[in-house]
Design a protein around this motif. Structure first.
Motif, PDB file in Angstrom:
ATOM      1  N   VAL A   1       0.861  -1.186   0.000  1.00  0.00           N
ATOM      2  CA  VAL A   1       0.000   0.000   0.000  1.00  0.00           C
ATOM      3  C   VAL A   1       0.894   1.232   0.000  1.00  0.00           C
ATOM      4  O   VAL A   1       1.717   1.405   0.907  1.00  0.00           O
ATOM      5  N   ASN A   2       0.741   2.053  -1.022  1.00  0.00           N
ATOM      6  CA  ASN A   2       1.553   3.273  -1.180  1.00  0.00           C
ATOM      7  C   ASN A   2       3.037   2.942  -0.992  1.00  0.00           C
ATOM      8  O   ASN A   2       3.769   3.662  -0.315  1.00  0.00           O
ATOM      9  N   GLY A   3       3.445   1.817  -1.570  1.00  0.00           N
ATOM     10  CA  GLY A   3       4.845   1.443  -1.551  1.00  0.00           C
ATOM     11  C   GLY A   3       5.307   0.678  -0.310  1.00  0.00           C
ATOM     12  O   GLY A   3       6.439   0.196  -0.269  1.00  0.00           O
TER      13      GLY A   3
ATOM     14  N   GLU B   1      -2.893   1.774  -4.160  1.00  0.00           N
ATOM     15  CA  GLU B   1      -2.598   3.170  -3.829  1.00  0.00           C
ATOM     16  C   GLU B   1      -3.854   3.822  -3.289  1.00  0.00           C
ATOM     17  O   GLU B   1      -4.938   3.635  -3.835  1.00  0.00           O
ATOM     18  N   THR B   2      -3.685   4.577  -2.208  1.00  0.00           N
ATOM     19  CA  THR B   2      -4.817   5.269  -1.582  1.00  0.00           C
ATOM     20  C   THR B   2      -4.499   6.754  -1.500  1.00  0.00           C
ATOM     21  O   THR B   2      -3.379   7.186  -1.800  1.00  0.00           O
TER      22      THR B   2
ATOM     23  N   GLY C   1      -1.270   8.203  -0.143  1.00  0.00           N
ATOM     24  CA  GLY C   1      -0.035   8.232  -0.937  1.00  0.00           C
ATOM     25  C   GLY C   1       0.000   9.386  -1.923  1.00  0.00           C
ATOM     26  O   GLY C   1       0.931   9.503  -2.725  1.00  0.00           O
ATOM     27  N   GLU C   2      -1.020  10.229  -1.902  1.00  0.00           N
ATOM     28  CA  GLU C   2      -1.113  11.285  -2.921  1.00  0.00           C
ATOM     29  C   GLU C   2      -0.089  12.406  -2.667  1.00  0.00           C
ATOM     30  O   GLU C   2       0.595  12.841  -3.589  1.00  0.00           O
TER      31      GLU C   2
ATOM     32  N   LYS D   1       3.424  13.785  -1.557  1.00  0.00           N
ATOM     33  CA  LYS D   1       4.759  13.165  -1.486  1.00  0.00           C
ATOM     34  C   LYS D   1       5.698  14.059  -0.662  1.00  0.00           C
ATOM     35  O   LYS D   1       5.754  15.264  -0.916  1.00  0.00           O
TER      36      LYS D   1
END
Ligand SMILES: Cc1cc2nc3c(=O)[nH]c(=O)nc-3n(C[C@H](O)[C@H](O)[C@H](O)COP(=O)(O)OP(=O)(O)OC[C@H]3O[C@@H](n4cnc5c(N)ncnc54)[C@H](O)[C@@H]3O)c2cc1C
Ligand code: FES
Ligand code: FES
Lengths: 163, 271
Positions: A7-9, A72-73, A76-77, A79
């Motif tokens: 999830v998100n990396g 991705e959620t 994670g938008e 950075k």
């Protein structure tokens, strides 16, 4: 069943009940509460996430189905503590009021802009047709998407002139 | 919260057919889940075992060849159909119908096969498949059989598919490639709404067919018409074939009226 997801990396491995939705798994087991449950039945889009690069309604996916997938959620938008272009445009255009729809909405907008870097107003409406917003009336969201896709002149024509 | 069930994700067709035979009637296949998980959530379906079809080898993608026709499989999604160049070029009516189904994220998940097996009277894929003369290839441990879509739907949410069977392929015959066609769907809002009335009109080699949804217990085919028939004949055939009900979404009379409106418009629009 044992489930591995990214999830998100970040990699997660958990035991999960077969009948648990991916939405509940993300929220309750992994703590990604930015993804919301509005209807639980595919209607509202508040639960929209990326599953292996495609947007899906996570209320209609089982957590066990996602085994081995990259997710991705909304978390994670942004950075490195910086909002994304889409988030900044949402902010500028007052496209967020209560915020309940926003996580899912931003996922759908990101997907739309990947497919169609400079969408027309009709294409934007179609891109977010699976996402309900009960607050804004959509106009601010449409203007934010126009702005985020480098079409600020069109966004300003919308008449709301927030930005 | 969903009620409890067991889950299997077989990697091979043999394994899947074995599970279906063993758990006859107590298992449900899971494709996109956009109907099934809603039905489980509201208690309409209570499977003991849910079998994911998407991991089975050879169950995804769309293929096209002159000899085999266009073949769609258990994991073929509505957006797979919309992205496929052969579909766009050779079977535009399929794209038309696919485009009107639900929202973008649902189309990423929802399958063509799940749509027809669900057998809702308002299925959006059925009108195209009926017009294009598609057939269903249905498999079980007992063997394989083919059923044309004109004989596939048996009533509201009922099809010829038995408890131990899987609809393994939808085949659109090469003979229908190049058919011209459009679909019109009446709905209140895009993305969240089932059709109030849907009409597909196809023209090919002098023949004319209608596929109509939300206007009878099942999606229906109106066949035996010609491109050069006058519009009165075509409207009369459509009127004679439908048997709509009145419900929360609109009255019986409004459905009858809108079928006629769409048939007339489409007749003029499909060149
Ligand atoms: C918000 C919302 C909007 C919708 N809008 C529309 C719309 O506009 N138009 C429309 O037509 N539909 C609509 N639907 C219904 C649904 O999305 C579609 O019918 C979809 O195509 C179903 O496919 P699926 O892969 O998700 O099916 P699933 O839910 O996985 O399966 C549906 C049924 O078919 C069975 N099944 C699945 N695959 C097979 C197989 N290979 N062989 C035998 N049985 C199988 C399952 O056991 C289940 O009973 C909507 C649904 C929602 C939630
Ligand atoms: S919670 Fe998933 S679509 Fe509403
Ligand atoms: S901001 Fe409240 S629902 Fe969209």
């Amino acid at each position: 069943m044992r489930v591995h997801v990214t999830v998100n990396g970040r990699v997660f491995e958990r035991d999960v009940e077969e009948h648990k939705t991916l939405l509940r798994f993300l929220r309750e087991d992994l703590g990604f509460t930015g993804t919301k449950e509005g209807c639980g039945a595919g209607e509202c889009g508040a639960c929209t996430i990326f599953l292996d690069g495609k947007t899906v309604n996570s209320c209609m996916v089982l957590a066990v189905e996602a085994d081995g997938s990259a997710i991705e959620t909304i978390e994670g938008e942004a950075k490195d503590g910086r909002l994304s272009v889409i988030q900044e445009a949402f902010d500028r255009h007052h496209a967020v009021q209560c915020g309940f729809c926003t996580g899912g909405m931003v996922m759908s907008v990101r997907e739309l802009l990947q497919r169609t870097p400079k969408p027309s107003v009709d294409q934007i409406k179609e891109g977010i047709e699976g996402n309900f917003c009960r607050c804004t009336g959509y106009q601010q969201i449409i203007e934010a998407v126009l702005d985020a896709s480098g079409q600020k002149e069109l966004a300003d024509k919308g008449g709301l002139k927030h930005a | 919260m969903l009620q409890r069930f067991q889950y299997a994700a077989p990697a091979t067709r043999d394994e899947l057919l074995g599970l279906l035979a063993e758990r006859k009637g107590r298992a449900r296949l899971l494709a996109g889940g956009t109907d099934l998980l809603v039905n489980i959530r509201n208690g309409a379906m209570k499977p003991e075992l849910v079998i994911n079809v998407k991991k089975v080898q050879g169950y995804s993608g769309i293929t096209w060849s002159r000899s085999e026709g266009l073949v769609m499989r258990p994991a073929t999604t509505i957006n797979d159909v919309l992205r496929d160049k052969n579909v766009r070029d050779l079977f535009p009516l399929l794209s038309e119908c696919a485009h009107d189904l639900a929202s973008y994220q649902i189309r990423n998940r929802a399958t063509v096969i799940g749509n027809v097996v669900n057998a809702s009277p308002c299925s959006d894929m059925a009108p195209a498949l009926l017009c294009l003369g598609a057939k269903a290839v249905i498999a079980s441990k007992r063997g394989e059989r083919e059923v044309p879509f004109a004989e596939f739907f048996k009533g509201v949410k009922k099809t010829v598919v038995q408890d131990d069977e899987i609809l393994e392929r939808i085949v659109v015959p090469a003979a229908s490639s190049g058919a011209r066609g459009l679909y019109r769907k009446l709905k209140r809002i895009n993305g969240h709404d089932l059709g109030i009335v849907g009409v597909a009109l196809m023209k090919k080699d002098g023949l004319l067919r209608l596929g109509i949804s939300s206007s009878a217990p099942t999606p229906i085919l109106v066949d035996g018409l010609k491109e050069r028939d006058d519009i009165e004949t075509i409207v009369a055939a459509a009127r004679g074939a439908i048997s709509p009900i009145g419900d929360v979404r609109c009255s019986k009379e409004y459905r009858e009226y809108m079928v006629e409106v769409f048939v007339k418009r489409l007749f003029a629009e499909v060149k």
